[in-house]
Design a protein around this motif. Structure first.
Motif, PDB file in Angstrom:
ATOM      1  N   TRP A  77       0.837  -1.195   0.000  1.00  0.00           N
ATOM      2  CA  TRP A  77       0.000   0.000   0.000  1.00  0.00           C
ATOM      3  C   TRP A  77       0.875   1.249   0.000  1.00  0.00           C
ATOM      4  O   TRP A  77       2.047   1.196   0.326  1.00  0.00           O
ATOM      5  CB  TRP A  77      -0.968   0.019   1.175  1.00  0.00           C
ATOM      6  N   ARG A  78       0.245   2.390  -0.384  1.00  0.00           N
ATOM      7  CA  ARG A  78       0.945   3.675  -0.362  1.00  0.00           C
ATOM      8  C   ARG A  78       0.165   4.644   0.502  1.00  0.00           C
ATOM      9  O   ARG A  78      -1.037   4.826   0.339  1.00  0.00           O
ATOM     10  CB  ARG A  78       1.095   4.273  -1.758  1.00  0.00           C
ATOM     11  N   GLY A  79       0.888   5.296   1.401  1.00  0.00           N
ATOM     12  CA  GLY A  79       0.316   6.349   2.218  1.00  0.00           C
ATOM     13  C   GLY A  79       1.005   7.660   1.891  1.00  0.00           C
ATOM     14  O   GLY A  79       2.171   7.676   1.482  1.00  0.00           O
ATOM     15  N   ARG A  80       0.276   8.748   2.063  1.00  0.00           N
ATOM     16  CA  ARG A  80       0.823  10.068   1.760  1.00  0.00           C
ATOM     17  C   ARG A  80       0.428  11.050   2.850  1.00  0.00           C
ATOM     18  O   ARG A  80      -0.652  10.960   3.420  1.00  0.00           O
ATOM     19  CB  ARG A  80       0.266  10.592   0.440  1.00  0.00           C
ATOM     20  N   PHE A  81       1.317  11.997   3.074  1.00  0.00           N
ATOM     21  CA  PHE A  81       1.002  13.114   3.943  1.00  0.00           C
ATOM     22  C   PHE A  81       0.826  14.307   3.025  1.00  0.00           C
ATOM     23  O   PHE A  81       1.784  14.790   2.423  1.00  0.00           O
ATOM     24  CB  PHE A  81       2.136  13.356   4.949  1.00  0.00           C
ATOM     25  N   GLY A  82      -0.406  14.751   2.880  1.00  0.00           N
ATOM     26  CA  GLY A  82      -0.686  15.870   1.994  1.00  0.00           C
ATOM     27  C   GLY A  82      -0.622  15.458   0.537  1.00  0.00           C
ATOM     28  O   GLY A  82      -1.082  14.387   0.151  1.00  0.00           O
ATOM     29  N   VAL A  83       0.002  16.284  -0.251  1.00  0.00           N
ATOM     30  CA  VAL A  83       0.080  16.053  -1.690  1.00  0.00           C
ATOM     31  C   VAL A  83       1.275  15.156  -2.012  1.00  0.00           C
ATOM     32  O   VAL A  83       2.232  15.082  -1.252  1.00  0.00           O
ATOM     33  CB  VAL A  83       0.174  17.393  -2.462  1.00  0.00           C
ATOM     34  N   PRO A  84       1.222  14.466  -3.168  1.00  0.00           N
ATOM     35  CA  PRO A  84       2.347  13.620  -3.558  1.00  0.00           C
ATOM     36  C   PRO A  84       3.671  14.385  -3.571  1.00  0.00           C
ATOM     37  O   PRO A  84       3.725  15.550  -3.978  1.00  0.00           O
ATOM     38  CB  PRO A  84       1.980  13.166  -4.977  1.00  0.00           C
ATOM     39  N   GLY A  85       4.712  13.716  -3.076  1.00  0.00           N
ATOM     40  CA  GLY A  85       6.037  14.313  -3.081  1.00  0.00           C
ATOM     41  C   GLY A  85       6.434  15.017  -1.806  1.00  0.00           C
ATOM     42  O   GLY A  85       7.580  15.420  -1.643  1.00  0.00           O
ATOM     43  N   VAL A  86       5.501  15.152  -0.865  1.00  0.00           N
ATOM     44  CA  VAL A  86       5.823  15.784   0.413  1.00  0.00           C
ATOM     45  C   VAL A  86       6.374  14.733   1.374  1.00  0.00           C
ATOM     46  O   VAL A  86       7.481  14.860   1.902  1.00  0.00           O
ATOM     47  CB  VAL A  86       4.597  16.509   1.012  1.00  0.00           C
ATOM     48  N   PHE A  87       5.599  13.682   1.624  1.00  0.00           N
ATOM     49  CA  PHE A  87       6.040  12.566   2.454  1.00  0.00           C
ATOM     50  C   PHE A  87       5.208  11.359   2.045  1.00  0.00           C
ATOM     51  O   PHE A  87       4.037  11.255   2.378  1.00  0.00           O
ATOM     52  CB  PHE A  87       5.847  12.864   3.946  1.00  0.00           C
ATOM     53  N   ASP A  88       5.801  10.483   1.269  1.00  0.00           N
ATOM     54  CA  ASP A  88       5.119   9.295   0.760  1.00  0.00           C
ATOM     55  C   ASP A  88       5.795   8.056   1.318  1.00  0.00           C
ATOM     56  O   ASP A  88       7.015   8.024   1.477  1.00  0.00           O
ATOM     57  CB  ASP A  88       5.196   9.240  -0.773  1.00  0.00           C
ATOM     58  N   GLY A  89       4.993   7.025   1.574  1.00  0.00           N
ATOM     59  CA  GLY A  89       5.536   5.759   2.023  1.00  0.00           C
ATOM     60  C   GLY A  89       4.868   4.614   1.292  1.00  0.00           C
ATOM     61  O   GLY A  89       3.645   4.561   1.193  1.00  0.00           O
ATOM     62  N   VAL A  90       5.672   3.705   0.750  1.00  0.00           N
ATOM     63  CA  VAL A  90       5.148   2.491   0.132  1.00  0.00           C
ATOM     64  C   VAL A  90       5.543   1.335   1.036  1.00  0.00           C
ATOM     65  O   VAL A  90       6.727   1.046   1.237  1.00  0.00           O
ATOM     66  CB  VAL A  90       5.693   2.289  -1.301  1.00  0.00           C
ATOM     67  N   HIS A  91       4.534   0.708   1.617  1.00  0.00           N
ATOM     68  CA  HIS A  91       4.688  -0.346   2.618  1.00  0.00           C
ATOM     69  C   HIS A  91       4.396  -1.693   1.970  1.00  0.00           C
ATOM     70  O   HIS A  91       3.406  -1.821   1.253  1.00  0.00           O
ATOM     71  CB  HIS A  91       3.708  -0.093   3.764  1.00  0.00           C
ATOM     72  N   SER A  92       5.244  -2.690   2.239  1.00  0.00           N
ATOM     73  CA  SER A  92       5.060  -4.013   1.636  1.00  0.00           C
ATOM     74  C   SER A  92       5.223  -5.124   2.655  1.00  0.00           C
ATOM     75  O   SER A  92       6.042  -5.025   3.572  1.00  0.00           O
ATOM     76  CB  SER A  92       6.101  -4.250   0.533  1.00  0.00           C
ATOM     77  N   PHE A  93       4.437  -6.162   2.461  1.00  0.00           N
ATOM     78  CA  PHE A  93       4.626  -7.443   3.128  1.00  0.00           C
ATOM     79  C   PHE A  93       4.832  -8.464   2.024  1.00  0.00           C
ATOM     80  O   PHE A  93       3.942  -8.663   1.194  1.00  0.00           O
ATOM     81  CB  PHE A  93       3.400  -7.844   3.951  1.00  0.00           C
ATOM     82  N   GLU A  94       6.004  -9.096   1.976  1.00  0.00           N
ATOM     83  CA  GLU A  94       6.305 -10.109   0.971  1.00  0.00           C
ATOM     84  C   GLU A  94       6.415 -11.453   1.674  1.00  0.00           C
ATOM     85  O   GLU A  94       7.191 -11.597   2.616  1.00  0.00           O
ATOM     86  CB  GLU A  94       7.603  -9.774   0.251  1.00  0.00           C
ATOM     87  N   LEU A  95       5.638 -12.424   1.225  1.00  0.00           N
ATOM     88  CA  LEU A  95       5.613 -13.764   1.801  1.00  0.00           C
ATOM     89  C   LEU A  95       6.240 -14.738   0.807  1.00  0.00           C
ATOM     90  O   LEU A  95       5.852 -14.760  -0.359  1.00  0.00           O
ATOM     91  CB  LEU A  95       4.179 -14.199   2.102  1.00  0.00           C
ATOM     92  N   THR A  96       7.204 -15.539   1.292  1.00  0.00           N
ATOM     93  CA  THR A  96       7.901 -16.495   0.444  1.00  0.00           C
ATOM     94  C   THR A  96       7.977 -17.836   1.156  1.00  0.00           C
ATOM     95  O   THR A  96       8.428 -17.898   2.308  1.00  0.00           O
ATOM     96  CB  THR A  96       9.341 -15.998   0.146  1.00  0.00           C
ATOM     97  N   ALA A  97       7.544 -18.898   0.474  1.00  0.00           N
ATOM     98  CA  ALA A  97       7.662 -20.245   1.046  1.00  0.00           C
ATOM     99  C   ALA A  97       9.145 -20.579   1.175  1.00  0.00           C
ATOM    100  O   ALA A  97       9.904 -20.436   0.213  1.00  0.00           O
ATOM    101  CB  ALA A  97       6.952 -21.262   0.158  1.00  0.00           C
ATOM    102  N   ARG A  98       9.542 -20.996   2.380  1.00  0.00           N
ATOM    103  CA  ARG A  98      10.944 -21.309   2.620  1.00  0.00           C
ATOM    104  C   ARG A  98      11.091 -22.208   3.848  1.00  0.00           C
ATOM    105  O   ARG A  98      10.464 -21.949   4.871  1.00  0.00           O
ATOM    106  CB  ARG A  98      11.734 -20.025   2.831  1.00  0.00           C
ATOM    107  N   ASP A  99      11.895 -23.239   3.731  1.00  0.00           N
ATOM    108  CA  ASP A  99      12.252 -24.113   4.855  1.00  0.00           C
ATOM    109  C   ASP A  99      11.030 -24.647   5.600  1.00  0.00           C
ATOM    110  O   ASP A  99      10.993 -24.646   6.830  1.00  0.00           O
ATOM    111  CB  ASP A  99      13.186 -23.379   5.824  1.00  0.00           C
ATOM    112  N   GLY A 100      10.017 -25.073   4.867  1.00  0.00           N
ATOM    113  CA  GLY A 100       8.831 -25.641   5.491  1.00  0.00           C
ATOM    114  C   GLY A 100       7.910 -24.628   6.141  1.00  0.00           C
ATOM    115  O   GLY A 100       7.000 -24.991   6.882  1.00  0.00           O
ATOM    116  N   GLY A 101       8.120 -23.374   5.887  1.00  0.00           N
ATOM    117  CA  GLY A 101       7.276 -22.328   6.470  1.00  0.00           C
ATOM    118  C   GLY A 101       7.217 -21.143   5.530  1.00  0.00           C
ATOM    119  O   GLY A 101       7.291 -21.298   4.312  1.00  0.00           O
TER     120      GLY A 101
END
Length: 151
Positions: A77-101
């Motif tokens: 997802w992307r969050g912004r404070f005010g208008v684009p370019g002032v303070f933007d954050g792109v937050h990610s959760f990446e899930l990968t199958a590995r080692d039985g979990g």
């Protein structure tokens, strides 16, 4: 630009991790960083998220837009404070199958004019990220709290 992240290995399949991670209405039960959430993991929709910074207890609400949602694999997802370019954050959760979990990588890329002056929020957020991934691991691996079925 600045990036922060945390990672954890969860002894459960990605589908089980995904079910807990996207059950926003139950975040208040286990999540020490995103203490309240509402919405759906559907691209183009807005979430309502309340986060609490570690240590100070300061809380802030933001309403990011879901950019990507691939069940069992990726939530972004992307969050912004005010208008684009002032303070933007792109937050990610990446899930990968590995080692039985599932390997979970949580990250955020901050950009914008205010990033150099926002250490009071970004720096403690790093600890909040780790608290979130640790709590996610505990929640998913706990047999006492079944994930709510998704529609």
């Amino acid at each position: 630009m600045r990036r922060i992240s945390s990672a954890v290995h969860i002894s459960a399949p990605a589908e089980q991790v995904w079910a807990v991670l996207t059950d926003f209405e139950r975040f208040h039960e286990w999540n020490p960083f995103l203490v309240e959430a509402a919405g759906q993991a559907v691209p183009g929709t807005r979430l309502s998220l309340r986060f609490r910074l570690p240590g100070g207890g300061r809380e802030m609400v933001f309403t990011p837009t879901v950019l990507e949602s691939e069940p069992g694999r990726l939530l972004r997802w992307r969050g912004r404070f005010g208008v684009p370019g002032v303070f933007d954050g792109v937050h990610s959760f990446e899930l990968t199958a590995r080692d039985g979990g599932t390997h979970v990588l949580q990250s955020e890329r901050f950009s914008g004019l205010l990033v150099p002056f926002s250490g009071a929020v970004i720096t403690p957020s790093e600890k909040g990220f780790q608290a979130l991934t640790d709590a996610l691991k505990e929640r998913v691996e706990s047999a006492s709290v079944p994930a709510r079925p998704r529609d």
